[in-house]
Design an enzyme around this catalytic site. Structure first.
Site, PDB file in Angstrom:
ATOM      1  N   CYS A   1       0.800  -1.226   0.000  1.00  0.00           N
ATOM      2  CA  CYS A   1       0.000   0.000   0.000  1.00  0.00           C
ATOM      3  C   CYS A   1       0.834   1.278   0.000  1.00  0.00           C
ATOM      4  O   CYS A   1       0.312   2.362  -0.249  1.00  0.00           O
ATOM      5  CB  CYS A   1      -0.945  -0.008   1.193  1.00  0.00           C
ATOM      6  SG  CYS A   1      -1.970  -1.493   1.284  1.00  0.00           S
TER       7      CYS A   1
ATOM      8  N   HIS B   1      -3.650   6.718   1.902  1.00  0.00           N
ATOM      9  CA  HIS B   1      -4.020   5.411   1.378  1.00  0.00           C
ATOM     10  C   HIS B   1      -5.406   5.047   1.887  1.00  0.00           C
ATOM     11  O   HIS B   1      -5.706   5.159   3.080  1.00  0.00           O
ATOM     12  CB  HIS B   1      -2.992   4.365   1.834  1.00  0.00           C
ATOM     13  CG  HIS B   1      -3.464   2.965   1.725  1.00  0.00           C
ATOM     14  ND1 HIS B   1      -3.962   2.436   0.551  1.00  0.00           N
ATOM     15  CD2 HIS B   1      -3.538   1.963   2.646  1.00  0.00           C
ATOM     16  CE1 HIS B   1      -4.313   1.171   0.756  1.00  0.00           C
ATOM     17  NE2 HIS B   1      -4.062   0.872   2.014  1.00  0.00           N
TER      18      HIS B   1
ATOM     19  N   ASN C   1     -10.176  -1.031  -0.291  1.00  0.00           N
ATOM     20  CA  ASN C   1      -8.724  -0.905  -0.234  1.00  0.00           C
ATOM     21  C   ASN C   1      -8.130  -1.509  -1.506  1.00  0.00           C
ATOM     22  O   ASN C   1      -8.131  -2.724  -1.681  1.00  0.00           O
ATOM     23  CB  ASN C   1      -8.198  -1.632   1.010  1.00  0.00           C
ATOM     24  CG  ASN C   1      -6.691  -1.509   1.174  1.00  0.00           C
ATOM     25  OD1 ASN C   1      -5.969  -1.189   0.240  1.00  0.00           O
ATOM     26  ND2 ASN C   1      -6.224  -1.800   2.381  1.00  0.00           N
TER      27      ASN C   1
END
Length: 331
Positions: free
Chosen positions: A112, A254, A284
């Protein structure tokens, strides 16, 4: 040293959408349970016949079109991904698909945080004069690495890709103001896709083989890590750039969990209306989440000339990183 300019962005998501209500039909969960804990309402899933390079190529071609460039203008391609189509990497396949025959291409695996680290890497090549046009892509398809019977993980992840073209600024003016990158490998077990070995032997030859398991995550520890380390990283990055929090136009983190976004903003004293968030639509998307949200903000007109954007990624490794950019239109 040369200046670095973000010329354009692009993004791509799969057509297949799975909402929380659909998941509740096969899992012991509900739309309310998922949305109140994560902020996620739906996620996009890549079709069986497609690969990560298809998504990455679509995002890349949009960035090229928006920047009025040809693929042959690109000198370097950096693909940030942790879900390559080929274990040896997918950047070279991306280079071939889009026809960037003049570009060197390689992958960065940092989950990420991948896009932030890839952007930092691209900037070094630009500022030293090694390359003039760099295509930076963040893409992941973690839907193929989660256990869809495990509600702790499968509800969180979706697939996507985002791209940005970084190029030399002829006026030596930097859009990318500073970086702050960190790693804590001692905590890597909190978020991983582990490799499991199987031991065998053939006569006198002993060998091991195996396969990768499903994605595993200690949600509580990852949450504590994010809300404690990300604000500190942002503060250090702001100090390097000699910028105060009141000067921030947008906070782009993020897209892991809406509560993380809000908690980090609160700790920094940044009002909620300055948070860029699209997590409810995509979940996500790992390395894709930042460039995907960045592209949507650019295309919608939220980000204007002169805006200062604080960008921070965090995740498996454990890795985390911050960059501060100033959005300058080409004059």
């Amino acid at each position: 040293m040369k200046g670095s300019h973000i010329l354009s962005t692009g993004s791509a998501v799969p057509n297949i959408s799975i909402d929380n209500v659909s998941l509740s039909k096969t899992l012991n969960t509900s739309d309310e349970w998922i949305s109140t804990r994560t902020g996620i309402k739906q996620r996009r899933i890549l079709g069986k016949s497609q690969s990560i390079t298809d998504l990455a190529a679509e995002a890349s071609n949009k960035a090229l079109s928006n920047g009025l460039l040809q693929a042959t203008d690109i000198d370097l391609i950096i693909l940030a991904t942790s879900s390559q189509h080929d274990l040896f990497g997918s950047a070279s396949k991306l280079q071939a698909i889009i026809g960037a025959k003049n570009a060197i291409a390689f992958d960065i695996t940092a989950a990420c945080s991948g896009f932030v680290i890839a952007l930092a890497t691209a900037t070094q090549f630009i500022e030293t004069g090694t390359y003039k046009n760099v295509l930076v892509v963040g893409a992941d398809i973690l839907s193929r690495w989660v256990d869809w019977s495990d509600r702790r993980t499968c509800i969180l992840f979706g697939d996507g890709a985002g791209a940005a073209i970084v190029q030399t600024d002829t006026g030596n003016k930097n859009d990318i103001l500073s970086f702050q990158l960190n790693t804590n490998g001692l905590a890597s077990n909190h978020l991983s896709i582990p490799y499991r070995k199987n031991y065998s032997n053939t006569g006198s030859i002993h060998y091991s083989s195996g396969r990768y398991s499903y994605l595993t995550m200690n949600g509580k520890e990852v949450y504590k890590f994010a809300v404690s380390q990300v604000p500190e990283s942002i503060k250090k990055c702001l100090e390097k750039a000699d910028i105060c929090t009141k000067d921030i136009s947008w906070l782009l983190l993020h897209q892991a969990n809406q509560r993380i976004l809000e908690t980090v903003a609160l700790k920094l004293g940044i009002p909620s209306h300055k948070i860029i968030s699209n997590i409810q639509y995509y979940g996500n998307t790992s390395a894709a989440s930042i460039p995907l949200a960045l592209d949507e903000a650019f295309q919608s007109g939220h980000i204007c000339n002169g805006d200062i954007i604080v960008i921070a990624g965090f995740g498996a490794g454990l890795t985390w990183g911050t960059t501060i950019i100033k959005w300058n239109v080409i004059e």
